[in-house]
Design an enzyme around this catalytic site. Sequence first.
Site, short mmCIF file in Angstrom:
data_model
loop_
_atom_site.label_atom_id
_atom_site.label_comp_id
_atom_site.label_asym_id
_atom_site.label_seq_id
_atom_site.Cartn_x
_atom_site.Cartn_y
_atom_site.Cartn_z
N GLY A 101 38.26 -49.98 4.18
CA GLY A 101 38.53 -48.68 4.82
C GLY A 101 39.20 -48.73 6.26
N HIS A 151 34.38 -43.67 10.81
CA HIS A 151 34.06 -42.13 10.36
C HIS A 151 33.43 -41.33 11.46
CE1 HIS A 151 32.11 -38.93 7.85
NE2 HIS A 151 32.86 -39.51 6.77
N PRO A 152 33.66 -40.13 11.76
CA PRO A 152 33.35 -39.62 12.76
C PRO A 152 31.77 -39.23 12.82
CG PRO A 152 35.34 -38.39 11.70
CD PRO A 152 34.86 -39.36 10.91
N HIS A 164 15.66 -47.98 16.47
CA HIS A 164 16.05 -49.15 15.67
C HIS A 164 17.76 -49.20 16.01
CE1 HIS A 164 17.05 -51.98 12.45
NE2 HIS A 164 15.66 -52.27 12.42
N ALA A 206 29.48 -40.59 10.11
CA ALA A 206 28.74 -41.44 9.37
C ALA A 206 29.12 -43.27 9.93
CB ALA A 206 29.08 -41.55 7.96
N GLY A 207 29.95 -43.20 10.82
CA GLY A 207 30.11 -44.41 11.49
C GLY A 207 30.66 -45.36 10.51
#
Lengths: 323, 323
Positions: B188, B193-194, B107, B196-197
């Site tokens: 943000g 985020h490295p 997905h 958590a994307g």
Amino acid sequence: MKSAASIAKAIAEVQQSHHIPDILPFKMLIECVPNVSEGRRSEVIAAMAEAIRGVPGVRLLDHSSDPSHNRSVFTLVGDSAGVEQAVLTLFERATADIDLRTHRGEHPRLGAVDVVPFIPIEGVTMADCVALAKRVGAEVAARFGVPIYLYEEASTNAARRHLEDIRRGEFEGLAAKMATADWAPDFGPAAPHPSAGASVIGARMPLVAYNINLATNRLDVAKKIAAAIRHSSGGFRYVKAAGFMLEDRGIVQVSMNLTNYEKTPIFRVFETVKREAERYGVSILESEIVGLVPAAALNAAAEFYLQIGGFKPEQILENKLRT
Amino acid sequence: MKSAASIAKAIAEVQQSHHIPDILPFKMLIECVPNVSEGRRSEVIAAMAEAIRGVPGVRLLDHSSDPSHNRSVFTLVGDSAGVEQAVLTLFERATADIDLRTHRGEHPRLGAVDVVPFIPIEGVTMADCVALAKRVGAEVAARFGVPIYLYEEASTNAARRHLEDIRRGEFEGLAAKMATADWAPDFGPAAPHPSAGASVIGARMPLVAYNINLATNRLDVAKKIAAAIRHSSGGFRYVKAAGFMLEDRGIVQVSMNLTNYEKTPIFRVFETVKREAERYGVSILESEIVGLVPAAALNAAAEFYLQIGGFKPEQILENKLRT
């Protein structure tokens, strides 16, 4: 524009994720609508409402009083134990505060607590409500010495099924009526309670008050359609109907009470009225539901017209939230 | 047989007593369906479910995981404060336990918590859910350093309204995409985020998965009707549709997702499919609702076909019981 294939894939993915996760039983909900022979002394009425509100597991949704009828109607809901306790509490207050020997009012009545129907709403069957009516009837008779007649679905005798037959002669004629062989009560003493008379307890379906307005001022058309659909003149079993003129709007209305929306559903009545009206060149302007209606009565119409197969009440999002 | 006059009197009495006593506001209910990029490690999934269940004012209705998608979907309901807290709790667990750099699955996904839609159910408007999405987005960005894109009704940019546009390129292409001028996040940092994307948060209507089966085996008819009614090829704005063959039954199906049942109601889609099918001499066999449907979507069909005027949701008995 997206390709038909990508649309098909997206739809299939969403629909696969739309399973119904866990089907829990509904919470039990019984409606109970006691009619009490006091509509004037507000402190007596308030005390009865307070007593009902104090019963755990019961919500008093509404109560209204009619001074000329000298009568109050309480609408409460709860589980089986809750509504049983509420009715017993109500009998305790009513037998203490009401004396039929001095009671006067326009509405026919037989007792201090005149009529108590139990109505299945959710997670409970009609058979459960019939059993509840019998249990409460026996308990009231034993505890307060009031004779009890079972009516409607709880009736044990076809001649005593309808309220109007049981109540004929009213409190004033009750002693003589009870002395005849046909009128021994279902529970309790064979003579009226001196001040509280007798009570009628039973079970019935929720009643739907439903009107259809016709785009005509021809009262004869409304009356003919009412006669065609009502039970008493050959129509549907659970329909009472009459034709009225709405003077201020210059149109006529077929006004109905549907006494069992499962066996005589709203959509069938609507379609029949529509077809009968066509015969006179008349169309339906609109219909209206007066007051409350069970969700199931509306859902049945959606299922019928949309030809929905295999639908389950658990598929309604809000129903899941209430389990 | 009773006289018409006595029937009319009885009906009038019942209908007069059928007023709606007191209309209370509905309890606030918001549905929230976070999609998380973990569908294999059962202990991680169980910990997220536990964390949601521990939030006061929230009920976790369902969660399901797909190992090949490597993705889990949680369905929860609650009031505004409850679902906000549940989403923050979920981000806390997901950012600690999920690393997109090693995540593989069929997905498409952009982040550890991939998508969070807020859906108005009852006693709450779409505007409320949009405001909630923005509040939660800002809070997630501040607390966890995850960039947030607002989508659907909460979107602030037409080019970034749809999930598929935001998610195009997935996690692996995110750093490059965010470096372009068009893809600064709504909240943000300007880079992923490295581990958590990024996450997509927004508000949308409840989705109704709805199929209509036709009494024919002609797939071309189902495909033509699907093309006639779906938005992408000129049909209704909130309809996705495709034609399928149901091999085992030898019939065809118009399979649909209705993405806004208020603006494109079920009955209008049904009537249009019925009319289009007639043109090919084909009739509707049945329709089906897949999974859950809001009560209001069915009630709208009952109101339409029965021509009910002036109906209020408060008239549904069960709605009163939930106030």
